[in-house]
Design a protein around this motif. Sequence first.
Motif, short mmCIF file in Angstrom:
data_model
loop_
_atom_site.label_atom_id
_atom_site.label_comp_id
_atom_site.label_asym_id
_atom_site.label_seq_id
_atom_site.Cartn_x
_atom_site.Cartn_y
_atom_site.Cartn_z
N ASN A 42 -3.34 0.10 -19.76
CA ASN A 42 -4.45 -0.86 -19.70
C ASN A 42 -4.21 -1.92 -18.63
N GLU A 43 -2.97 -2.38 -18.53
CA GLU A 43 -2.64 -3.36 -17.50
C GLU A 43 -2.87 -2.77 -16.11
N MET A 44 -2.43 -1.54 -15.92
CA MET A 44 -2.61 -0.86 -14.64
C MET A 44 -4.10 -0.69 -14.33
N ALA A 45 -4.88 -0.32 -15.34
CA ALA A 45 -6.32 -0.12 -15.15
C ALA A 45 -7.01 -1.43 -14.77
N MET A 46 -6.59 -2.52 -15.41
CA MET A 46 -7.17 -3.83 -15.10
C MET A 46 -6.85 -4.23 -13.66
N GLN A 47 -5.61 -4.02 -13.24
CA GLN A 47 -5.22 -4.37 -11.88
C GLN A 47 -5.98 -3.51 -10.87
N SER A 48 -6.12 -2.24 -11.18
CA SER A 48 -6.82 -1.32 -10.27
C SER A 48 -8.29 -1.70 -10.11
N SER A 49 -8.90 -2.16 -11.21
CA SER A 49 -10.32 -2.50 -11.14
C SER A 49 -10.57 -3.73 -10.27
N LYS A 50 -9.54 -4.54 -10.05
CA LYS A 50 -9.68 -5.75 -9.24
C LYS A 50 -9.43 -5.47 -7.75
N LEU A 51 -8.94 -4.29 -7.44
CA LEU A 51 -8.61 -3.97 -6.05
C LEU A 51 -9.85 -3.61 -5.25
N ASP A 52 -9.86 -4.04 -4.01
CA ASP A 52 -10.89 -3.62 -3.07
C ASP A 52 -10.28 -2.48 -2.26
N VAL A 53 -10.53 -1.26 -2.70
CA VAL A 53 -9.91 -0.07 -2.11
C VAL A 53 -10.22 0.03 -0.62
N SER A 54 -11.38 -0.46 -0.21
CA SER A 54 -11.75 -0.36 1.20
C SER A 54 -10.81 -1.17 2.11
N LYS A 55 -10.10 -2.12 1.52
CA LYS A 55 -9.20 -2.95 2.30
C LYS A 55 -7.75 -2.45 2.26
N LEU A 56 -7.53 -1.37 1.52
CA LEU A 56 -6.17 -0.82 1.41
C LEU A 56 -5.95 0.30 2.42
N SER A 57 -4.75 0.37 2.91
CA SER A 57 -4.41 1.48 3.81
C SER A 57 -4.33 2.77 2.99
N TYR A 58 -4.36 3.87 3.70
CA TYR A 58 -4.23 5.17 3.03
C TYR A 58 -2.92 5.24 2.25
N GLU A 59 -1.84 4.75 2.83
CA GLU A 59 -0.53 4.76 2.18
C GLU A 59 -0.54 3.93 0.91
N GLU A 60 -1.20 2.77 0.94
CA GLU A 60 -1.29 1.92 -0.25
C GLU A 60 -2.10 2.61 -1.34
N GLN A 61 -3.20 3.25 -0.94
CA GLN A 61 -4.01 3.98 -1.91
C GLN A 61 -3.21 5.10 -2.57
N GLN A 62 -2.43 5.82 -1.78
CA GLN A 62 -1.61 6.92 -2.31
C GLN A 62 -0.51 6.39 -3.23
N ARG A 63 0.08 5.26 -2.87
CA ARG A 63 1.13 4.66 -3.71
C ARG A 63 0.55 4.26 -5.07
N ILE A 64 -0.62 3.65 -5.06
CA ILE A 64 -1.27 3.23 -6.31
C ILE A 64 -1.63 4.45 -7.15
N ARG A 65 -2.16 5.47 -6.50
CA ARG A 65 -2.52 6.70 -7.22
C ARG A 65 -1.29 7.33 -7.86
N THR A 66 -0.20 7.37 -7.13
CA THR A 66 1.05 7.93 -7.65
C THR A 66 1.54 7.13 -8.85
N GLU A 67 1.46 5.80 -8.76
CA GLU A 67 1.85 4.94 -9.88
C GLU A 67 0.97 5.19 -11.10
N GLN A 68 -0.34 5.34 -10.88
CA GLN A 68 -1.26 5.60 -11.98
C GLN A 68 -0.93 6.93 -12.66
N LEU A 69 -0.70 7.95 -11.85
CA LEU A 69 -0.38 9.26 -12.42
C LEU A 69 0.94 9.24 -13.19
N LYS A 70 1.89 8.45 -12.75
CA LYS A 70 3.19 8.34 -13.44
C LYS A 70 3.00 7.73 -14.82
N VAL A 71 2.19 6.68 -14.91
CA VAL A 71 1.92 6.04 -16.20
C VAL A 71 1.21 7.02 -17.13
#
Length: 128
Positions: A42-71
Amino acid sequence: MGVIRIDIEKPTQEFEIGGEIYTARWDDDTLLKLERKFAKYNEMAMQSSKLDVSKLSYEEQQRIRTEQLKVIEELLDTLFGEGSYKKIYESTHRSMVNLGKVIEVVMEFVVEKIQLKKQSAREKYVKK
C-alpha cells in the motif's frame, strides 16, 4: 455425558488464477507476515500514484517497476508458497494490469481474515 464435537476449519482458501488452483494459507503466522507485506504494498502504491511518470527517465521507470514487482512477489509467495509469484505472473500474460486484479481479490480476502482475527481477539477482552 456425550461428546462435544468442535469442528476446526483448516486455515486455507483455494483461488483459481489463470486456470490453475493456488492454495492460500491464512494461519496466524502467515496473516502477520501478510499484514506487513500489504502495508509495504500500500505504501508503494501510494508513492507510485504521486509520481509524474512523464518526468521520469526510462531507467527510473524500470527501477520503480522492478521494485513494485519485488513487493508483489514477496506478497504472493508468502500467501501461496515460494515460487507461486512466477507462475501467477506468467498466467497474467506478464501484465501489471492483470496482476493488479489478482492482488485486489487476494487483498480483499486477506483483509477480511485479518479483521475477523482482530475482532475475535477484541471480543475476548471486551465485556459486553
